[in-house]
Design a protein around this motif. Structure first.
Motif, PDB file in Angstrom:
ATOM      1  N   UNK A 227       0.802  -1.228   0.000  1.00 20.26           N
ATOM      2  CA  UNK A 227       0.000   0.000   0.000  1.00 20.26           C
ATOM      3  C   UNK A 227       0.833   1.277   0.000  1.00 20.26           C
ATOM      4  N   UNK A 228       2.042   1.217   0.527  1.00 20.78           N
ATOM      5  CA  UNK A 228       2.887   2.415   0.700  1.00 20.78           C
ATOM      6  C   UNK A 228       2.165   3.474   1.536  1.00 20.78           C
ATOM      7  N   UNK A 229       1.453   2.995   2.542  1.00 23.00           N
ATOM      8  CA  UNK A 229       0.641   3.885   3.363  1.00 23.00           C
ATOM      9  C   UNK A 229       1.508   4.826   4.194  1.00 23.00           C
ATOM     10  N   UNK A 230       2.739   4.410   4.491  1.00 23.90           N
ATOM     11  CA  UNK A 230       3.624   5.249   5.310  1.00 23.90           C
ATOM     12  C   UNK A 230       4.076   6.502   4.561  1.00 23.90           C
ATOM     13  N   UNK A 231       3.872   6.526   3.231  1.00 24.97           N
ATOM     14  CA  UNK A 231       4.264   7.689   2.434  1.00 24.97           C
ATOM     15  C   UNK A 231       3.126   8.702   2.284  1.00 24.97           C
ATOM     16  N   UNK A 232       1.994   8.421   2.927  1.00 26.17           N
ATOM     17  CA  UNK A 232       0.842   9.329   2.866  1.00 26.17           C
ATOM     18  C   UNK A 232       0.547   9.888   4.248  1.00 26.17           C
ATOM     19  N   UNK A 233       0.236  11.174   4.300  1.00 28.63           N
ATOM     20  CA  UNK A 233      -0.108  11.800   5.567  1.00 28.63           C
ATOM     21  C   UNK A 233      -1.573  11.697   5.917  1.00 28.63           C
ATOM     22  N   UNK A 234      -2.383  11.156   5.019  1.00 30.14           N
ATOM     23  CA  UNK A 234      -3.823  11.042   5.249  1.00 30.14           C
ATOM     24  C   UNK A 234      -4.580  11.145   3.941  1.00 30.14           C
ATOM     25  N   UNK A 235      -5.892  11.241   4.017  1.00 27.78           N
ATOM     26  CA  UNK A 235      -6.705  11.274   2.813  1.00 27.78           C
ATOM     27  C   UNK A 235      -6.465  12.543   1.998  1.00 27.78           C
ATOM     28  N   UNK A 236      -5.920  13.557   2.630  1.00 27.69           N
ATOM     29  CA  UNK A 236      -5.610  14.798   1.915  1.00 27.69           C
ATOM     30  C   UNK A 236      -4.290  14.693   1.147  1.00 27.69           C
ATOM     31  N   UNK A 428     -10.586   4.203 -10.375  1.00 26.76           N
ATOM     32  CA  UNK A 428      -9.950   3.349  -9.372  1.00 26.76           C
ATOM     33  C   UNK A 428      -8.507   3.739  -9.096  1.00 26.76           C
ATOM     34  N   UNK A 429      -7.903   4.503  -9.997  1.00 29.10           N
ATOM     35  CA  UNK A 429      -6.515   4.915  -9.780  1.00 29.10           C
ATOM     36  C   UNK A 429      -6.352   5.701  -8.484  1.00 29.10           C
ATOM     37  N   UNK A 430      -7.420   6.365  -8.042  1.00 27.80           N
ATOM     38  CA  UNK A 430      -7.377   7.060  -6.748  1.00 27.80           C
ATOM     39  C   UNK A 430      -7.120   6.091  -5.600  1.00 27.80           C
ATOM     40  N   UNK A 431      -7.536   4.842  -5.787  1.00 29.80           N
ATOM     41  CA  UNK A 431      -7.435   3.843  -4.717  1.00 29.80           C
ATOM     42  C   UNK A 431      -6.124   3.075  -4.736  1.00 29.80           C
ATOM     43  N   UNK A 432      -5.277   3.284  -5.731  1.00 30.09           N
ATOM     44  CA  UNK A 432      -3.984   2.604  -5.766  1.00 30.09           C
ATOM     45  C   UNK A 432      -2.842   3.599  -5.567  1.00 30.09           C
ATOM     46  N   UNK A 433      -3.168   4.761  -5.035  1.00 24.87           N
ATOM     47  CA  UNK A 433      -2.150   5.744  -4.660  1.00 24.87           C
ATOM     48  C   UNK A 433      -1.583   5.389  -3.281  1.00 24.87           C
ATOM     49  N   UNK A 434      -0.635   6.182  -2.809  1.00 26.72           N
ATOM     50  CA  UNK A 434      -0.065   5.940  -1.479  1.00 26.72           C
ATOM     51  C   UNK A 434      -1.131   5.991  -0.393  1.00 26.72           C
ATOM     52  N   UNK A 435      -2.071   6.906  -0.535  1.00 26.93           N
ATOM     53  CA  UNK A 435      -3.159   7.022   0.442  1.00 26.93           C
ATOM     54  C   UNK A 435      -4.446   6.378  -0.040  1.00 26.93           C
ATOM     55  N   UNK A 436      -4.331   5.463  -1.000  1.00 23.35           N
ATOM     56  CA  UNK A 436      -5.523   4.842  -1.577  1.00 23.35           C
ATOM     57  C   UNK A 436      -6.367   4.087  -0.573  1.00 23.35           C
ATOM     58  N   UNK A 437      -5.722   3.559   0.479  1.00 23.60           N
ATOM     59  CA  UNK A 437      -6.467   2.810   1.489  1.00 23.60           C
ATOM     60  C   UNK A 437      -7.501   3.695   2.170  1.00 23.60           C
ATOM     61  N   UNK A 515     -12.617   6.062  10.674  1.00 21.62           N
ATOM     62  CA  UNK A 515     -11.310   5.802  11.259  1.00 21.62           C
ATOM     63  C   UNK A 515     -10.650   4.670  10.488  1.00 21.62           C
ATOM     64  N   UNK A 516      -9.334   4.742  10.379  1.00 28.39           N
ATOM     65  CA  UNK A 516      -8.576   3.602   9.873  1.00 28.39           C
ATOM     66  C   UNK A 516      -7.420   3.386  10.834  1.00 28.39           C
ATOM     67  N   UNK A 517      -7.502   2.303  11.612  1.00 27.15           N
ATOM     68  CA  UNK A 517      -6.541   2.066  12.693  1.00 27.15           C
ATOM     69  C   UNK A 517      -6.493   3.287  13.616  1.00 27.15           C
ATOM     70  N   UNK A 518      -5.348   3.943  13.729  1.00 24.70           N
ATOM     71  CA  UNK A 518      -5.232   5.105  14.618  1.00 24.70           C
ATOM     72  C   UNK A 518      -5.503   6.423  13.896  1.00 24.70           C
ATOM     73  N   UNK A 519      -5.696   6.370  12.602  1.00 27.45           N
ATOM     74  CA  UNK A 519      -5.914   7.599  11.826  1.00 27.45           C
ATOM     75  C   UNK A 519      -7.389   7.985  11.864  1.00 27.45           C
ATOM     76  N   UNK A 520      -7.670   9.194  12.295  1.00 27.76           N
ATOM     77  CA  UNK A 520      -9.043   9.704  12.327  1.00 27.76           C
ATOM     78  C   UNK A 520      -9.238  10.634  11.134  1.00 27.76           C
TER      79      UNK A 520
END
Length: 588
Positions: A227-236, A428-437, A515-520
């Protein structure tokens, strides 16, 4: 040719009798073409010296494609109904809400709402042989419901295809001698990474559960490599699309396109193979409410033969769906119990739902088995086929619903399917970005939840109250030779709508922030989510207002035209409107 004569009041509402001075005819159903396993039917008129009031089992529409085999239809419906939620949502909900005690209200709601609505949609589509929008020729005022469920199915496809792409990525990643989430010495791991083999309570710390601990090697593979979620600061802060997930998503869309481009003659065979594969893998990989709404059941059943026994189909397919959920519960919690024992923690510390279960906990459990590579491949093939079945059903609902309404789309089905499939890909490309989750989480909560419950509520009211449960029962009698029992009619008219109304109100009032885990999630994202939900629900009142304003006549005539089936509009001019009579509303 066996012809059964029905009394005049039992005749189809699709083709009512009118008094005219012409010779009475019989209609003979003839099989005129069988091509590539798909049968096409046509009707012919033959004179008869006798007077016939009607025919039982005669299709009211010509030249509509039908399923080549009954098993294609059954497996397509089961394939749509049995989806990823059976694996990652039902078992956890059952555990979280009382375990075995949860099965009591679940079974009750299945019997009073799930099965009756499942049966209703199958019968509705099969009788009128139309998609989710045009089936509302029975009550034009409610055609917006059809558009609403089509939009909801489209929204769900935006993120559901991404989940299949994740599964496909895991499948490719499993084709190695050593599973990549086993160790912490990979380039994507953080300095805090701890091998799952050495996790203890002291490592996790107080107040944290094993399932929520994000520094195990399987968790880091999921969040940092896939997911590379650590490279995203959030949905923004979504970032660019990941090229590897984009390729997996493209593969999913290509599979969907070539499965659907020719209609049910291709999708039926693909779904049969998918479900057969899934069933085999579920039976191997055990480690020792049915889906209504979305317009899928209406679309699938519209390709049935007119006299198909959809009552039996509804009972069979909804039962298979529920039994699969129960079986999944046993399989999932046997794995969670094994993981809890191996890590020395309570089962509540490993129990989770959603992507965390199938992409973190389960892969970790697989890695402890002998021949783990083989079992990982089997498991992720199962996830891919489960997802493809359901995604094909949702996309077919969109294609059938719109192409039945706009004939130019039906004549150019291949082009239209291409536009839908690849248009979905670009969104769907929005959902495969770093913050796609974060986007997937937002769509999962708001795209279908309350919106689909609202749509099914209005659908049930439209069929049982405005069209008439007695007339709907006569339609079923014309198809199968028997009327639904009193139980089904009472559920359609009173019990199911009341239950759905309660659930819609409760889900709206108890809705909480994302919420997603600890991210509000920020407040604006929750507002955006409700806008997504309302964008489909608003089709119901907006189309009703549009219809009312565009039909001619006085106020009373406008109302009559809106709530009277299209084939009975001539009765409005005569002042003979069934819905204006008390017995219509009291009939059961």
């Amino acid at each position: 040719m066996n012809i059964q004569v029905l009394p005049e009041h039992k005749l189809s509402s699709v083709a009512p009798l009118k008094q005219c001075n012409v010779e009475k005819k019989e209609v003979e159903l003839i099989l005129v073409k069988d091509q590539n396993g798909v049968q096409y039917t046509s009707t012919s008129i033959i004179p008869t010296p006798g007077l016939r009031a009607g025919l039982q089992g005669t299709a009211p529409e010509d030249d509509r494609e039908t399923w080549g085999k009954k098993i294609d239809f059954l497996l397509s419906v089961i394939g749509f109904a049995v989806d990823l939620a059976n694996v990652w949502r039902f078992p956890y909900l059952c555990y979280k809400n009382g375990g075995g005690a949860f099965l009591i209200p679940y079974t009750l709601f299945l019997v009073i709402a799930g099965m009756p609505l499942f049966y209703m949609e199958l019968a509705l589509g099969q009788y009128h042989r139309e998609g989710a929008a045009t089936v509302w020729k029975i009550c034009p005022f409610f055609k917006g419901v059809g558009y609403a469920v089509i939009i909801i199915a489209l929204y769900v496809g935006f993120y559901y295809n991404v989940i299949i792409a994740w599964s496909l990525y895991y499948l490719f990643s499993s084709m190695t001698s050593e599973l990549p989430w086993l160790t912490c010495d990979n380039y994507w791991n953080s300095p805090n990474c701890t091998s799952h083999k050495s996790i203890t309570d002291s490592v996790i710390g107080n107040g944290s559960s094993y399932a929520k601990y994000k520094f195990t090697s399987p968790a880091e593979f999921n969040e940092r490599r896939v997911l590379h979620l650590h490279e995203s600061g959030g949905i923004h802060d979504l970032g660019p699309p990941r090229w590897d997930l984009t390729l997996c998503l493209l593969a999913v869309v290509i599979i969907l396109y070539f499965s659907l481009w020719k209609g049910v003659k291709s999708s039926g065979k693909v779904q049969t193979h998918c479900l057969s594969s899934t069933a085999t893998q579920i039976s191997k990989f055990h480690m020792d409410w049915p889906t209504s709404g979305f317009g899928v059941l209406i679309a699938f059943s519209s390709y049935n033969k007119f006299n198909n026994n959809c009552y039996r189909d509804a009972i069979l397919t909804s039962t298979v769906n529920c039994v699969t959920s129960f079986f999944s519960g046993f399989a999932i919690f046997s794995v969670l119990g094994y993981m809890a024992e191996k890590r020395g923690v309570d089962i509540k510390d490993v129990a989770t739902d959603g992507p965390g279960l199938v992409f973190i906990i389960y892969p970790e459990a697989i890695s402890t088995l002998p021949g783990s590579t083989f079992w990982a491949i089997v498991f992720f093939i199962m996830l891919v086929t489960l997802g493809l079945d359901s995604s094909m059903g949702g996309m077919e609902a969109v294609i059938t619903g719109l192409s039945d309404d706009y004939k130019i789309l039906k004549r150019n089905r291949k082009t239209f399917t291409f536009i839908i499939a690849f248009g979905t890909f670009f969104i769907c490309l929005l959902c495969v970005t770093n913050g796609g989750m974060y986007v997937v989480t937002l769509l999962d909560k708001y795209a279908a939840g309350t919106a689909i419950l609202f749509a099914v509520l209005i659908e049930a009211i439209g069929v049982a109250w405005f069209y008439g449960v007695d007339r709907f029962s006569e339609d079923i009698e014309r198809m199968m030779g028997f009327k639904p029992g009193l139980y089904w009619r009472l559920c359609w008219k009173f019990v199911s709508p009341a239950f759905l109304l309660f659930v819609v109100i409760a889900s709206t009032l108890t809705s909480s922030g994302l919420k997603y885990n600890d991210y509000v999630f920020p407040d604006w994202s929750n507002h955006l989510g409700w806008m997504v939900a309302l964008s489909s629900m608003m089709f119901v009142p907006c189309y009703a207002i549009y219809k009312f304003l565009t039909v001619p006549g006085t106020l009373k005539e406008k109302i009559a035209y809106c709530i009277t089936p299209e084939h009975e509009h001539h009765l409005v001019a005569e002042g003979n409107v069934r819905q204006f009579k008390l017995r219509h509303w009291l009939a059961i």
